[in-house]
Design an enzyme around this catalytic site. Sequence first.
Site, PDB file in Angstrom:
ATOM      1  N   ARG A 100       0.883  -1.183   0.000  1.00 34.23           N
ATOM      2  CA  ARG A 100       0.000   0.000   0.000  1.00 34.23           C
ATOM      3  C   ARG A 100       0.914   1.224   0.000  1.00 34.23           C
ATOM      4  O   ARG A 100       1.755   1.374   0.897  1.00 34.23           O
ATOM      5  CB  ARG A 100      -0.909  -0.005   1.227  1.00 34.23           C
ATOM      6  CG  ARG A 100      -1.614   1.339   1.420  1.00 34.23           C
ATOM      7  CD  ARG A 100      -2.725   1.299   2.440  1.00 34.23           C
ATOM      8  NE  ARG A 100      -3.883   0.605   1.919  1.00 34.23           N
ATOM      9  CZ  ARG A 100      -5.100   0.655   2.465  1.00 34.23           C
ATOM     10  NH1 ARG A 100      -5.308   1.378   3.551  1.00 34.23           N
ATOM     11  NH2 ARG A 100      -6.104  -0.005   1.925  1.00 34.23           N
TER      12      ARG A 100
ATOM     13  N   GLN B 181     -10.045  -3.820  -3.537  1.00 33.00           N
ATOM     14  CA  GLN B 181     -11.362  -3.372  -3.074  1.00 33.00           C
ATOM     15  C   GLN B 181     -12.384  -3.488  -4.203  1.00 33.00           C
ATOM     16  O   GLN B 181     -13.502  -3.993  -4.008  1.00 33.00           O
ATOM     17  CB  GLN B 181     -11.273  -1.916  -2.592  1.00 33.00           C
ATOM     18  CG  GLN B 181     -12.584  -1.374  -2.058  1.00 33.00           C
ATOM     19  CD  GLN B 181     -12.963  -1.975  -0.717  1.00 33.00           C
ATOM     20  OE1 GLN B 181     -12.180  -1.961   0.220  1.00 33.00           O
ATOM     21  NE2 GLN B 181     -14.151  -2.527  -0.616  1.00 33.00           N
TER      22      GLN B 181
ATOM     23  N   CYS C 201     -16.336   1.544   0.582  1.00 32.86           N
ATOM     24  CA  CYS C 201     -15.147   0.735   0.871  1.00 32.86           C
ATOM     25  C   CYS C 201     -14.767   0.773   2.351  1.00 32.86           C
ATOM     26  O   CYS C 201     -14.083  -0.120   2.835  1.00 32.86           O
ATOM     27  CB  CYS C 201     -13.976   1.190   0.007  1.00 32.86           C
ATOM     28  SG  CYS C 201     -13.628   2.955   0.130  1.00 32.86           S
TER      29      CYS C 201
ATOM     30  N   ARG D 272     -13.355  -8.995   1.507  1.00 31.30           N
ATOM     31  CA  ARG D 272     -11.953  -8.677   1.205  1.00 31.30           C
ATOM     32  C   ARG D 272     -11.091  -9.913   1.468  1.00 31.30           C
ATOM     33  O   ARG D 272     -10.195 -10.245   0.684  1.00 31.30           O
ATOM     34  CB  ARG D 272     -11.458  -7.508   2.076  1.00 31.30           C
ATOM     35  CG  ARG D 272     -12.079  -6.150   1.788  1.00 31.30           C
ATOM     36  CD  ARG D 272     -11.611  -5.580   0.462  1.00 31.30           C
ATOM     37  NE  ARG D 272     -10.177  -5.371   0.389  1.00 31.30           N
ATOM     38  CZ  ARG D 272      -9.519  -4.319   0.871  1.00 31.30           C
ATOM     39  NH1 ARG D 272     -10.181  -3.349   1.448  1.00 31.30           N
ATOM     40  NH2 ARG D 272      -8.202  -4.222   0.742  1.00 31.30           N
TER      41      ARG D 272
ATOM     42  N   ASP E 113     -17.152   7.071  -1.303  1.00 34.46           N
ATOM     43  CA  ASP E 113     -15.870   6.892  -0.610  1.00 34.46           C
ATOM     44  C   ASP E 113     -15.638   8.170   0.184  1.00 34.46           C
ATOM     45  O   ASP E 113     -16.345   9.172  -0.014  1.00 34.46           O
ATOM     46  CB  ASP E 113     -14.763   6.672  -1.674  1.00 34.46           C
ATOM     47  CG  ASP E 113     -13.396   6.360  -1.078  1.00 34.46           C
ATOM     48  OD1 ASP E 113     -13.298   6.176   0.148  1.00 34.46           O
ATOM     49  OD2 ASP E 113     -12.416   6.309  -1.858  1.00 34.46           O
TER      50      ASP E 113
ATOM     51  N   HIS F 155      -7.389   1.113  -6.369  1.00 41.71           N
ATOM     52  CA  HIS F 155      -7.558   0.191  -5.229  1.00 41.71           C
ATOM     53  C   HIS F 155      -8.224  -1.083  -5.775  1.00 41.71           C
ATOM     54  O   HIS F 155      -9.390  -1.376  -5.491  1.00 41.71           O
ATOM     55  CB  HIS F 155      -8.423   0.865  -4.156  1.00 41.71           C
ATOM     56  CG  HIS F 155      -8.381   0.197  -2.816  1.00 41.71           C
ATOM     57  ND1 HIS F 155      -7.618  -0.923  -2.546  1.00 41.71           N
ATOM     58  CD2 HIS F 155      -9.021   0.503  -1.639  1.00 41.71           C
ATOM     59  CE1 HIS F 155      -7.791  -1.281  -1.283  1.00 41.71           C
ATOM     60  NE2 HIS F 155      -8.638  -0.438  -0.716  1.00 41.71           N
TER      61      HIS F 155
HETATM   62  N1   CP Z   1     -11.226  -0.263   2.475  1.00 41.98           N
HETATM   63  C1   CP Z   1      -9.952  -0.322   2.902  1.00 41.98           C
HETATM   64  O1   CP Z   1      -9.018  -0.532   2.118  1.00 41.98           O
HETATM   65  O2   CP Z   1      -9.803  -0.160   4.236  1.00 41.98           O
HETATM   66  P1   CP Z   1      -8.446   0.045   5.052  1.00 41.98           P
HETATM   67  O3   CP Z   1      -7.890   1.400   4.635  1.00 41.98           O
HETATM   68  O4   CP Z   1      -8.844  -0.007   6.478  1.00 41.98           O
HETATM   69  O5   CP Z   1      -7.495  -1.044   4.677  1.00 41.98           O
HETATM   70  N1  NVA Z   2      -9.933   6.820  -1.248  1.00 41.76           N
HETATM   71  C1  NVA Z   2      -9.597   6.314   0.062  1.00 41.76           C
HETATM   72  C2  NVA Z   2      -9.800   4.836   0.149  1.00 41.76           C
HETATM   73  C3  NVA Z   2      -9.559   4.250   1.512  1.00 41.76           C
HETATM   74  C4  NVA Z   2      -9.741   2.758   1.561  1.00 41.76           C
HETATM   75  C5  NVA Z   2      -8.168   6.702   0.398  1.00 41.76           C
HETATM   76  O1  NVA Z   2      -7.290   6.579  -0.471  1.00 41.76           O
HETATM   77  O2  NVA Z   2      -7.924   7.146   1.528  1.00 41.76           O
END
Ligand code: CP
Ligand code: NVA
Length: 315
Positions: free
Chosen positions: A101, A131, A271, A299, A231, A128
């Site tokens: 990530r 997701q 998400c 997930r 989101d 993402h």
């Molecule tokens: N939806 C998602 O990716 O959640 P986290 O940021 O908690 O991993």
């Molecule tokens: N768009 C959000 C998604 C979190 C799972 C972010 O990048 O923070």
Amino acid sequence: MRHFLKETDLSHAETAAVFAEAAALKAKRGHGTSAALAGQSWGLMFFKKSTRTRVSFQVGVHELSGQPVMLNADDLQISRGETVADTARVLSRYLHGMVIRCHEHSLLEDFAAAGTMPVVNALSDFLHPCQFMTDMFTLGERFAPGQPSQYAASLKGKKIAFLGDTACNMANSFILGGAALGAEISLAGPAGYEPTAEIRAQLKKDGLKESFTFSTDPAAAVKGADMVYTDVWVSMGMEAEKAERLKLMQPYQVNAKLMSLAKPRAYFMHCLPAHPGEEVSAEVLESKQSIIFDQAENRLHVQKAILAHLAASRI
Ligand code: CP
Ligand code: NVA
């Protein structure tokens, strides 16, 4: 070497197979083990915060008989200037796969190019995909109940509305993945947050026709939708723009009035993490239409299927 950095790294047939495998893993969870990652160690490297992704991957690798190795990027030499390429080459000598990530999507591409193990995108500023895949699986369970091999096909022609920050990673994933699955993606957000040139270029690069529309009118986007998605308005890394975003995105809050314009049995998805009262009302979040915790659970199952697929495709 196969990687999963974007939705289109899996063909339609592979997506269908991953969904079927995820359904099988879900059904047999707790009844016997899978040896898909037996004898393997997978690194999970995070440059950003996470609750769902971190825990579901850690548990998922363990349930596939592998060992998860949690790596907080701040604790590694990469945060003191060691190059991405050297980090990838070194970690490839120890690990069998890597889940990352990060901020810039190019870090994933550079890591995958320099290393010698599969790399999975656990969220970048651009996409993402884990997701998105999970969200489509979760809809497939409802659109083709009891027929996991049809989950991917069941998305074709469905209208999905995406409200709020339509330039964020989740919106991009819907634009790209939606085109690959033949879904109609109807986005609405304020001017200045339209789908970007970067995601249009990615569609072109993948040989996909645009299957999305953008409007500044939330009602038009939601009308007749099979599913309404939102989101956070302030994605990780965008905190400096918080006040402006909260003000501009207010008209795009998913509330009961907006949901009433979608199909009567439309689903609400997010998400997570959610901010009740901002991008979605507490009423909609807690409503019968909301399937947010099924998404969160899935997930685990979908990511396990992706990891098993990559491990099996490894040359
Ligand atoms: N939806 C998602 O990716 O959640 P986290 O940021 O908690 O991993
Ligand atoms: N768009 C959000 C998604 C979190 C799972 C972010 O990048 O923070």
